[in-house]
Design a protein around this motif. Structure first.
Motif, PDB file in Angstrom:
ATOM      1  N   GLY A  14      -5.436  -6.953  -2.167  1.00 48.94           N
ATOM      2  CA  GLY A  14      -6.612  -6.113  -2.390  1.00 48.94           C
ATOM      3  C   GLY A  14      -6.761  -5.043  -1.325  1.00 48.94           C
ATOM      4  N   LEU A  15      -6.425  -5.384  -0.077  1.00 49.48           N
ATOM      5  CA  LEU A  15      -6.612  -4.439   1.021  1.00 49.48           C
ATOM      6  C   LEU A  15      -5.629  -3.275   0.950  1.00 49.48           C
ATOM      7  CD1 LEU A  15      -7.292  -6.955   3.949  1.00 49.48           C
ATOM      8  CD2 LEU A  15      -8.974  -5.664   2.610  1.00 49.48           C
ATOM      9  N   VAL A  16      -4.370  -3.571   0.640  1.00 54.53           N
ATOM     10  CA  VAL A  16      -3.396  -2.471   0.578  1.00 54.53           C
ATOM     11  C   VAL A  16      -3.665  -1.585  -0.641  1.00 54.53           C
ATOM     12  CG1 VAL A  16      -1.537  -3.644  -0.716  1.00 54.53           C
ATOM     13  CG2 VAL A  16      -0.976  -1.864   0.961  1.00 54.53           C
ATOM     14  N   THR A  17      -4.163  -2.176  -1.712  1.00 53.26           N
ATOM     15  CA  THR A  17      -4.563  -1.385  -2.881  1.00 53.26           C
ATOM     16  C   THR A  17      -5.708  -0.449  -2.506  1.00 53.26           C
ATOM     17  OG1 THR A  17      -3.887  -3.168  -4.376  1.00 53.26           O
ATOM     18  CG2 THR A  17      -5.402  -1.522  -5.260  1.00 53.26           C
ATOM     19  N   ALA A  18      -6.700  -1.002  -1.796  1.00 57.46           N
ATOM     20  CA  ALA A  18      -7.848  -0.188  -1.373  1.00 57.46           C
ATOM     21  C   ALA A  18      -7.410   0.963  -0.475  1.00 57.46           C
ATOM     22  CB  ALA A  18      -8.860  -1.070  -0.646  1.00 57.46           C
ATOM     23  N   LYS A  19      -6.513   0.676   0.458  1.00 56.02           N
ATOM     24  CA  LYS A  19      -6.039   1.700   1.405  1.00 56.02           C
ATOM     25  C   LYS A  19      -5.494   2.915   0.646  1.00 56.02           C
ATOM     26  CE  LYS A  19      -4.589   2.269   5.871  1.00 56.02           C
ATOM     27  NZ  LYS A  19      -5.391   2.009   7.061  1.00 56.02           N
ATOM     28  N   HIS A  20      -4.633   2.659  -0.336  1.00 55.38           N
ATOM     29  CA  HIS A  20      -3.999   3.764  -1.054  1.00 55.38           C
ATOM     30  C   HIS A  20      -4.953   4.408  -2.067  1.00 55.38           C
ATOM     31  CE1 HIS A  20       0.022   3.646   0.651  1.00 55.38           C
ATOM     32  NE2 HIS A  20      -0.143   2.334   0.748  1.00 55.38           N
ATOM     33  N   ALA A  21      -5.843   3.609  -2.644  1.00 54.42           N
ATOM     34  CA  ALA A  21      -6.821   4.176  -3.586  1.00 54.42           C
ATOM     35  C   ALA A  21      -7.786   5.117  -2.860  1.00 54.42           C
ATOM     36  CB  ALA A  21      -7.589   3.050  -4.286  1.00 54.42           C
ATOM     37  N   VAL A 300       4.126  -1.503  -2.843  1.00 51.15           N
ATOM     38  CA  VAL A 300       4.858  -0.773  -3.884  1.00 51.15           C
ATOM     39  C   VAL A 300       4.142  -0.920  -5.229  1.00 51.15           C
ATOM     40  CG1 VAL A 300       7.033  -0.645  -5.165  1.00 51.15           C
ATOM     41  CG2 VAL A 300       7.077  -0.926  -2.685  1.00 51.15           C
ATOM     42  N   GLN A 301       3.692  -2.134  -5.536  1.00 47.75           N
ATOM     43  CA  GLN A 301       2.941  -2.352  -6.786  1.00 47.75           C
ATOM     44  C   GLN A 301       1.683  -1.487  -6.827  1.00 47.75           C
ATOM     45  OE1 GLN A 301       2.299  -6.703  -6.903  1.00 47.75           O
ATOM     46  NE2 GLN A 301       3.543  -6.681  -8.751  1.00 47.75           N
ATOM     47  N   ALA A 302       0.938  -1.477  -5.728  1.00 49.81           N
ATOM     48  CA  ALA A 302      -0.312  -0.704  -5.671  1.00 49.81           C
ATOM     49  C   ALA A 302      -0.039   0.786  -5.868  1.00 49.81           C
ATOM     50  CB  ALA A 302      -1.018  -0.954  -4.344  1.00 49.81           C
ATOM     51  N   LYS A 303       1.017   1.277  -5.230  1.00 50.22           N
ATOM     52  CA  LYS A 303       1.333   2.710  -5.347  1.00 50.22           C
ATOM     53  C   LYS A 303       1.740   3.075  -6.773  1.00 50.22           C
ATOM     54  CE  LYS A 303       3.661   4.519  -1.714  1.00 50.22           C
ATOM     55  NZ  LYS A 303       4.584   4.547  -0.555  1.00 50.22           N
ATOM     56  N   TYR A 304       2.511   2.195  -7.408  1.00 49.01           N
ATOM     57  CA  TYR A 304       2.890   2.477  -8.801  1.00 49.01           C
ATOM     58  C   TYR A 304       1.659   2.444  -9.713  1.00 49.01           C
ATOM     59  CZ  TYR A 304       4.781   2.049 -13.500  1.00 49.01           C
ATOM     60  OH  TYR A 304       5.028   2.237 -14.844  1.00 49.01           O
ATOM     61  N   ALA A 305       0.816   1.425  -9.548  1.00 45.48           N
ATOM     62  CA  ALA A 305      -0.392   1.320 -10.375  1.00 45.48           C
ATOM     63  C   ALA A 305      -1.261   2.566 -10.206  1.00 45.48           C
ATOM     64  CB  ALA A 305      -1.175   0.061  -9.996  1.00 45.48           C
ATOM     65  N   LEU A 306      -1.431   3.015  -8.981  1.00 42.55           N
ATOM     66  CA  LEU A 306      -2.265   4.202  -8.733  1.00 42.55           C
ATOM     67  C   LEU A 306      -1.623   5.476  -9.281  1.00 42.55           C
ATOM     68  CD1 LEU A 306      -3.490   3.183  -5.191  1.00 42.55           C
ATOM     69  CD2 LEU A 306      -4.982   3.607  -7.167  1.00 42.55           C
ATOM     70  N   SER A 307      -0.299   5.496  -9.366  1.00 42.90           N
ATOM     71  CA  SER A 307       0.363   6.648 -10.005  1.00 42.90           C
ATOM     72  C   SER A 307       0.034   6.693 -11.495  1.00 42.90           C
ATOM     73  CB  SER A 307       1.883   6.590  -9.786  1.00 42.90           C
ATOM     74  OG  SER A 307       2.514   5.681 -10.681  1.00 42.90           O
ATOM     75  N   LEU A 308      -0.164   5.512 -12.088  1.00 45.21           N
ATOM     76  CA  LEU A 308      -0.561   5.462 -13.506  1.00 45.21           C
ATOM     77  C   LEU A 308      -2.026   5.880 -13.668  1.00 45.21           C
ATOM     78  CD1 LEU A 308       1.170   2.127 -14.637  1.00 45.21           C
ATOM     79  CD2 LEU A 308       1.981   4.467 -14.958  1.00 45.21           C
ATOM     80  N   VAL A 309      -2.858   5.484 -12.714  1.00 43.59           N
ATOM     81  CA  VAL A 309      -4.276   5.883 -12.752  1.00 43.59           C
ATOM     82  C   VAL A 309      -4.399   7.404 -12.707  1.00 43.59           C
ATOM     83  CG1 VAL A 309      -6.477   5.808 -11.493  1.00 43.59           C
ATOM     84  CG2 VAL A 309      -5.092   3.723 -11.709  1.00 43.59           C
ATOM     85  N   SER A 310      -3.583   8.027 -11.867  1.00 42.73           N
ATOM     86  CA  SER A 310      -3.662   9.493 -11.717  1.00 42.73           C
ATOM     87  C   SER A 310      -2.961  10.248 -12.840  1.00 42.73           C
ATOM     88  CB  SER A 310      -3.035   9.906 -10.379  1.00 42.73           C
ATOM     89  OG  SER A 310      -1.626   9.705 -10.427  1.00 42.73           O
ATOM     90  N   GLY A 311      -2.162   9.513 -13.630  1.00 41.79           N
ATOM     91  CA  GLY A 311      -1.419  10.167 -14.715  1.00 41.79           C
ATOM     92  C   GLY A 311      -0.077  10.719 -14.278  1.00 41.79           C
ATOM     93  N   LYS A 312       0.278  10.530 -13.007  1.00 42.10           N
ATOM     94  CA  LYS A 312       1.564  11.051 -12.514  1.00 42.10           C
ATOM     95  C   LYS A 312       2.716  10.094 -12.795  1.00 42.10           C
ATOM     96  CE  LYS A 312      -0.700  13.540  -8.742  1.00 42.10           C
ATOM     97  NZ  LYS A 312      -1.106  13.439  -7.337  1.00 42.10           N
TER      98      LYS A 312
END
Length: 402
Positions: A14-21, A300-312
């Protein structure tokens, strides 16, 4: 366009996801049911709670292989750290994060184009709406104990409730399972117990303490006074410690949204162990894979998920077929989320689809991981009694015995 993001759990995932989000400009709220960050790294003397941590524990991975990118552990720490060191790292990492402590997520469901999240704080319920939900509630809190209704008259506990070896002084102990926890607990209990029997198909270690008998078999059943192996051998015990892992559990998700298959060991329907196939840009599960380097993989999972959130980020057209393809490669479907050697290609694939650069240091982490796997098998007692020293460009390492 920034999204409103809900993160469930303030452990490492959760923390690393928050950091990148937060870095990506999203509005983030983290809900944590306990009063501190760290998840499984928080030690508690209490049993039957969220924590599975035991009193004395060195990490199974060295600090050189379980760090977040751009966030090294302190230089003065040994390679194999205590759980207190890891917790301090996560506390430092998450300073100033928007975390709501003592807050339990009760329900998550789709409501039109948003996620409706019901939370409980001090028994007061409130409802919030989000564009995106990240499920980061961990998987070391719901024990898998196939023998719990066996009628054993002695003491039986799961590794989840093991805390310290003194409790077993003078006892005859059977330990079922020789994964990381099983081995750690065996080595600790062997120092106080009268005798320890370790039973597992993996129990083929060349060196163990003299008070430990290892049997490379499977426990077929448990009876009133001990266990019976597949070969019909009866082993009596005062105490049985079951180290058979954990099942996944998401009490806030309805079974119409997520199904737990193969005795709770597979989460479905997901693409890449990560995205819900019906909501691949707004419902994510970080940290499900097992047999991995954990922290770097979460990132890596968090960064990929956030790339999907942004549409990139990219999603293939056939994400619904991911599970079927993966199951065809496995002898045992219960191993669905166990990656081990597959983790390196998995992270490369996520980076490629997410359009972000691979971390160069990951190749060094892979070398360290491979070295550890070999050493652990050869010398499970002493493999942690070393430090790793990286060369100047961090492309390789040398071993320094302590």
């Amino acid at each position: 366009m920034p999204s409103k993001i809900c993160i469930i759990g303030a452990g490492a995932a959760g923390l690393v996801t928050a950091k990148h989000a937060i870095k990506d400009g999203h509005q983030v709220e983290i809900f944590e049911q306990t009063d501190k960050v760290g998840g499984t790294w928080v030690y508690s003397e209490e049993t039957g709670c969220h924590s599975s941590m035991y009193k004395i524990m060195k990490t199974n991975l060295p600090k050189e292989a379980m760090l977040f990118q751009d966030e090294p552990f302190r230089d003065d720490l040994p390679s194999y750290m205590s759980h207190e060191d890891v917790l301090e790292y996560l506390e430092e990492y998450s300073k100033d994060f928007p975390i709501f402590f003592n807050t339990t997520v009760i329900d998550v469901r789709r409501d039109g184009e948003q996620w409706k999240v019901t939370i409980s704080t001090n028994s007061n319920l409130s409802i919030h709406f989000y564009d995106v939900v990240f499920v980061c509630n961990g998987h070391f809190f719901e024990p898998l104990n196939p023998y719990k209704d066996s009628g054993f008259v002695g003491e039986m506990l799961h590794s989840h409730d093991y805390r310290r070896a003194e409790h077993f002084e003078g006892k005859k102990v059977v330990i079922v399972g020789a994964g990381p926890s099983g081995i750690d607990i065996t080595l600790q209990v062997a120092m106080t117990a009268r005798h320890v029997t370790l039973i597992s198909k993996k129990a083929t270690y060349p060196v163990l303490p003299k008070t430990v008998l290892q049997i490379a078999s499977h426990v077929k059943s448990v009876y009133g006074f001990g266990v019976t192996t597949d070969e019909g051998e009866n082993i009596t015990a005062d105490v049985i410690i079951v180290c058979t892992g954990y099942v996944f559990k998401f009490p806030f998700l309805d079974s119409s949204l997520i199904q737990l298959k193969h005795n709770g060991l597979m989460v479905s329907p997901l693409y890449q162990h990560l995205c819900h196939v019906d909501y691949p840009q707004s419902l994510f599960f970080i940290g499900l894979p097992l047999g991995t380097i954990t922290f770097p993989l979460f990132e890596v999972q968090a960064k990929y998920a956030l790339s999907l959130v942004s549409g990139k980020g990219k999603l293939p057209d056939d994400i619904q077929n991911f599970e079927e393809r993966r199951l065809k490669t496995l002898e045992n479907p219960a191993a669905f989320h166990i990656l081990v050697e597959d983790q390196w290609d998995y992270m490369k694939e996520l980076a490629a689809m997410g359009g972000f650069e691979e971390w160069n240091f990951m190749e060094t982490i892979r070398k360290i991981y491979c070295y550890i796997m070999i050493e652990r098998k050869k010398n499970v007692i002493g493999y942690k009694m070393v430090n790793f020293e990286l060369n100047e460009d961090k492309s390789d390492f040398k071993i320094v015995k302590i």
